[in-house]
Design a protein around this motif. Sequence first.
Motif, mmCIF file in Angstrom:
data_model
loop_
_atom_site.group_PDB
_atom_site.id
_atom_site.type_symbol
_atom_site.label_atom_id
_atom_site.label_comp_id
_atom_site.label_asym_id
_atom_site.label_seq_id
_atom_site.Cartn_x
_atom_site.Cartn_y
_atom_site.Cartn_z
ATOM 1 N N LYS A 153 0.834 -1.208 0.000
ATOM 2 C CA LYS A 153 0.000 0.000 0.000
ATOM 3 C C LYS A 153 0.866 1.255 0.000
ATOM 4 N N SER A 154 1.938 1.235 0.788
ATOM 5 C CA SER A 154 2.825 2.400 0.868
ATOM 6 C C SER A 154 3.529 2.646 -0.457
ATOM 7 N N LEU A 155 4.008 1.588 -1.095
ATOM 8 C CA LEU A 155 4.680 1.738 -2.391
ATOM 9 C C LEU A 155 3.710 2.283 -3.432
ATOM 10 N N ASP A 156 2.493 1.776 -3.414
ATOM 11 C CA ASP A 156 1.461 2.262 -4.327
ATOM 12 C C ASP A 156 1.270 3.766 -4.145
ATOM 13 N N GLY A 157 1.205 4.209 -2.878
ATOM 14 C CA GLY A 157 1.019 5.624 -2.603
ATOM 15 C C GLY A 157 2.169 6.479 -3.099
ATOM 16 N N VAL A 158 3.393 5.981 -2.946
ATOM 17 C CA VAL A 158 4.563 6.732 -3.431
ATOM 18 C C VAL A 158 4.505 6.884 -4.947
ATOM 19 N N PHE A 159 4.212 5.803 -5.647
ATOM 20 C CA PHE A 159 4.150 5.880 -7.110
ATOM 21 C C PHE A 159 3.132 6.919 -7.571
ATOM 22 N N ARG A 160 1.998 6.981 -6.899
ATOM 23 C CA ARG A 160 0.964 7.942 -7.303
ATOM 24 C C ARG A 160 1.423 9.386 -7.053
ATOM 25 N N GLN A 161 2.239 9.591 -6.019
ATOM 26 C CA GLN A 161 2.731 10.941 -5.728
ATOM 27 C C GLN A 161 3.806 11.400 -6.710
ATOM 28 N N ILE A 162 4.636 10.476 -7.188
ATOM 29 C CA ILE A 162 5.732 10.865 -8.089
ATOM 30 C C ILE A 162 5.356 10.713 -9.562
ATOM 31 N N LEU A 163 4.177 10.158 -9.829
ATOM 32 C CA LEU A 163 3.742 9.991 -11.220
ATOM 33 C C LEU A 163 3.712 11.313 -12.006
#
Length: 206
Positions: free
Chosen positions: A190-200
Amino acid sequence: MEFSGFTQDDFNVFSIDGLEARMDALITHVRPKLTWLGEHYAPLLSTLAGQEMFAHVAKHARRTKNPPNDTWVAISGNPRGYKMLPHFQIGLWETHLFVWFAVIYECQGKPQIGENFQNHLGDIHAGIPNNFVWSEDHMKPGAISHGSLSAKNLNDSFQRLKDVKKAEILCGCHFDRDEVVKMGPSDLLKSLDGVFRQILPLYKLT
Protein backbone atom coordinates in the motif's frame (compact mmCIF):
# COMPACT_ATOMS: atom_id res chain seq x y z
CA MET A 1 5.07 -16.99 -5.25
CA GLU A 2 3.31 -14.86 -2.64
CA PHE A 3 5.10 -11.64 -1.66
CA SER A 4 6.25 -12.11 1.94
CA GLY A 5 7.75 -8.66 2.52
CA PHE A 6 11.37 -8.01 3.46
CA THR A 7 13.25 -9.34 6.47
CA GLN A 8 16.35 -8.22 8.34
CA ASP A 9 18.19 -11.02 6.54
CA ASP A 10 17.39 -9.39 3.19
CA PHE A 11 19.06 -6.15 4.28
CA ASN A 12 21.94 -8.05 5.90
CA VAL A 13 22.87 -9.44 2.48
CA PHE A 14 24.89 -6.25 1.94
CA SER A 15 27.15 -7.03 4.89
CA ILE A 16 28.26 -10.35 3.35
CA ASP A 17 31.90 -10.20 2.26
CA GLY A 18 32.98 -11.10 -1.27
CA LEU A 19 31.34 -10.71 -4.66
CA GLU A 20 30.36 -14.33 -5.16
CA ALA A 21 28.92 -14.88 -1.68
CA ARG A 22 26.94 -11.63 -1.72
CA MET A 23 25.62 -12.24 -5.23
CA ASP A 24 24.55 -15.77 -4.27
CA ALA A 25 22.56 -14.35 -1.35
CA LEU A 26 21.06 -11.58 -3.49
CA ILE A 27 19.99 -14.00 -6.20
CA THR A 28 18.55 -16.49 -3.70
CA HIS A 29 16.77 -14.21 -1.23
CA VAL A 30 16.29 -10.68 -2.60
CA ARG A 31 15.97 -10.94 -6.38
CA PRO A 32 12.78 -13.10 -6.32
CA LYS A 33 11.07 -10.43 -4.19
CA LEU A 34 12.18 -7.62 -6.51
CA THR A 35 11.02 -9.66 -9.51
CA TRP A 36 7.62 -10.07 -7.85
CA LEU A 37 7.38 -6.34 -7.12
CA GLY A 38 8.32 -5.46 -10.70
CA GLU A 39 5.68 -7.80 -12.12
CA HIS A 40 3.13 -6.47 -9.62
CA TYR A 41 3.68 -2.76 -10.26
CA ALA A 42 4.39 -2.73 -14.01
CA PRO A 43 0.67 -3.19 -14.89
CA LEU A 44 -0.37 -0.53 -12.37
CA LEU A 45 2.19 1.95 -13.68
CA SER A 46 1.16 1.10 -17.24
CA THR A 47 -2.38 2.17 -16.37
CA LEU A 48 -1.31 5.28 -14.48
CA ALA A 49 1.23 6.40 -17.08
CA GLY A 50 -0.92 5.58 -20.10
CA GLN A 51 1.78 3.44 -21.73
CA GLU A 52 3.01 -0.11 -21.35
CA MET A 53 5.69 -0.46 -18.68
CA PHE A 54 8.24 -3.25 -18.25
CA ALA A 55 10.17 -4.51 -15.22
CA HIS A 56 13.98 -4.89 -15.27
CA VAL A 57 15.71 -6.52 -12.29
CA ALA A 58 19.33 -5.46 -11.72
CA LYS A 59 21.69 -8.27 -12.65
CA HIS A 60 25.03 -6.65 -11.62
CA ALA A 61 26.50 -8.75 -14.43
CA ARG A 62 29.51 -6.52 -15.17
CA ARG A 63 30.94 -6.76 -11.68
CA THR A 64 34.16 -8.73 -11.38
CA LYS A 65 35.48 -7.68 -7.96
CA ASN A 66 33.41 -5.28 -5.85
CA PRO A 67 30.10 -6.67 -4.53
CA PRO A 68 27.02 -4.45 -5.03
CA ASN A 69 26.00 -2.17 -2.16
CA ASP A 70 22.42 -1.91 -3.39
CA THR A 71 20.04 -3.71 -5.73
CA TRP A 72 16.74 -2.85 -7.39
CA VAL A 73 14.04 -3.48 -9.93
CA ALA A 74 13.44 -0.69 -12.46
CA ILE A 75 10.19 -0.16 -14.36
CA SER A 76 10.33 1.69 -17.68
CA GLY A 77 8.49 2.11 -20.95
CA ASN A 78 11.03 0.07 -22.92
CA PRO A 79 11.14 -3.76 -22.84
CA ARG A 80 14.88 -3.74 -23.61
CA GLY A 81 16.15 -1.42 -20.88
CA TYR A 82 15.57 1.48 -18.55
CA LYS A 83 18.73 3.58 -18.11
CA MET A 84 18.12 5.62 -21.25
CA LEU A 85 14.62 6.63 -20.10
CA PRO A 86 12.94 8.24 -17.10
CA HIS A 87 11.83 5.30 -14.98
CA PHE A 88 10.74 4.05 -11.55
CA GLN A 89 12.78 1.97 -9.11
CA ILE A 90 12.20 -0.12 -5.99
CA GLY A 91 15.32 -1.33 -4.24
CA LEU A 92 17.41 -1.88 -1.13
CA TRP A 93 20.52 -0.50 0.49
CA GLU A 94 21.67 -2.07 3.74
CA THR A 95 19.99 0.76 5.67
CA HIS A 96 16.72 1.29 3.84
CA LEU A 97 14.29 0.52 1.03
CA PHE A 98 13.96 3.16 -1.70
CA VAL A 99 11.23 4.00 -4.20
CA TRP A 100 12.28 6.42 -6.93
CA PHE A 101 11.25 8.30 -9.97
CA ALA A 102 14.64 8.44 -11.66
CA VAL A 103 16.41 10.30 -14.44
CA ILE A 104 19.98 8.96 -14.37
CA TYR A 105 23.06 10.02 -16.30
CA GLU A 106 22.45 7.79 -19.34
CA CYS A 107 18.96 9.22 -19.82
CA GLN A 108 18.29 10.87 -23.16
CA GLY A 109 16.66 14.29 -23.43
CA LYS A 110 17.71 15.60 -20.01
CA PRO A 111 17.86 19.28 -21.09
CA GLN A 112 14.21 19.15 -22.15
CA ILE A 113 13.23 17.29 -18.98
CA GLY A 114 14.97 19.94 -16.87
CA GLU A 115 13.18 22.65 -18.83
CA ASN A 116 9.80 20.96 -18.32
CA PHE A 117 10.45 20.71 -14.59
CA GLN A 118 11.41 24.38 -14.39
CA ASN A 119 8.21 25.32 -16.22
CA HIS A 120 6.21 23.48 -13.52
CA LEU A 121 8.43 24.44 -10.56
CA GLY A 122 5.60 25.78 -8.42
CA ASP A 123 3.45 22.68 -8.88
CA ILE A 124 6.37 20.35 -8.12
CA HIS A 125 7.45 22.27 -5.02
CA ALA A 126 3.90 22.35 -3.68
CA GLY A 127 2.89 18.85 -4.78
CA ILE A 128 5.65 16.62 -3.41
CA PRO A 129 5.11 15.65 0.26
CA ASN A 130 7.64 17.08 2.73
CA ASN A 131 8.77 13.61 3.88
CA PHE A 132 9.76 12.60 0.34
CA VAL A 133 13.40 12.93 -0.70
CA TRP A 134 15.53 14.06 -3.64
CA SER A 135 18.90 12.85 -4.86
CA GLU A 136 21.34 13.87 -7.59
CA ASP A 137 23.33 10.61 -7.50
CA HIS A 138 21.74 7.16 -7.67
CA MET A 139 25.05 5.57 -6.65
CA LYS A 140 24.89 7.06 -3.13
CA PRO A 141 22.41 6.10 -0.39
CA GLY A 142 21.87 9.60 0.97
CA ALA A 143 19.09 12.00 -0.02
CA ILE A 144 17.65 15.40 0.96
CA SER A 145 14.13 15.80 2.32
CA HIS A 146 11.73 17.76 0.15
CA GLY A 147 10.60 19.76 3.17
CA SER A 148 14.08 21.25 3.54
CA LEU A 149 14.28 22.47 -0.08
CA SER A 150 13.18 25.85 -1.34
CA ALA A 151 11.78 26.37 -4.82
CA LYS A 152 15.17 27.90 -5.72
CA ASN A 153 16.97 24.75 -4.54
CA LEU A 154 14.77 22.64 -6.82
CA ASN A 155 15.21 25.05 -9.70
CA ASP A 156 19.00 24.80 -9.31
CA SER A 157 18.77 21.00 -9.53
CA PHE A 158 16.60 21.23 -12.63
CA GLN A 159 19.07 23.70 -14.18
CA ARG A 160 21.91 21.28 -13.47
CA LEU A 161 19.94 18.56 -15.26
CA LYS A 162 19.88 20.84 -18.29
CA ASP A 163 23.52 21.93 -18.19
CA VAL A 164 25.59 19.03 -16.85
CA LYS A 165 26.02 15.95 -19.03
CA LYS A 166 26.33 13.51 -16.10
CA ALA A 167 23.58 15.14 -14.02
CA GLU A 168 20.86 13.03 -12.43
CA ILE A 169 17.68 13.67 -10.50
CA LEU A 170 15.65 11.26 -8.41
CA CYS A 171 12.57 11.83 -6.27
CA GLY A 172 10.75 9.39 -4.04
CA CYS A 173 10.72 7.92 -0.58
CA HIS A 174 13.09 6.11 1.78
CA PHE A 175 11.79 3.56 4.28
CA ASP A 176 14.09 2.59 7.15
CA ARG A 177 14.84 -1.13 7.19
CA ASP A 178 13.29 -1.63 10.64
CA GLU A 179 10.13 0.15 9.48
CA VAL A 180 9.92 -2.06 6.38
CA VAL A 181 10.29 -5.27 8.38
CA LYS A 182 7.59 -4.19 10.87
CA MET A 183 5.17 -3.13 8.12
CA GLY A 184 4.76 -6.56 6.63
CA PRO A 185 3.83 -7.24 2.99
CA SER A 186 0.31 -5.77 2.84
CA ASP A 187 1.16 -2.40 4.40
CA LEU A 188 4.35 -2.16 2.38
CA LEU A 189 2.52 -2.71 -0.90
CA LYS A 190 0.00 0.00 0.00
CA SER A 191 2.82 2.40 0.87
CA LEU A 192 4.68 1.74 -2.39
CA ASP A 193 1.46 2.26 -4.33
CA GLY A 194 1.02 5.62 -2.60
CA VAL A 195 4.56 6.73 -3.43
CA PHE A 196 4.15 5.88 -7.11
CA ARG A 197 0.96 7.94 -7.30
CA GLN A 198 2.73 10.94 -5.73
CA ILE A 199 5.73 10.86 -8.09
CA LEU A 200 3.74 9.99 -11.22
CA PRO A 201 3.29 13.69 -12.17
CA LEU A 202 7.07 13.98 -12.48
CA TYR A 203 7.11 11.06 -14.91
CA LYS A 204 4.31 12.59 -16.95
CA LEU A 205 6.28 15.85 -17.25
CA THR A 206 9.03 13.96 -19.07
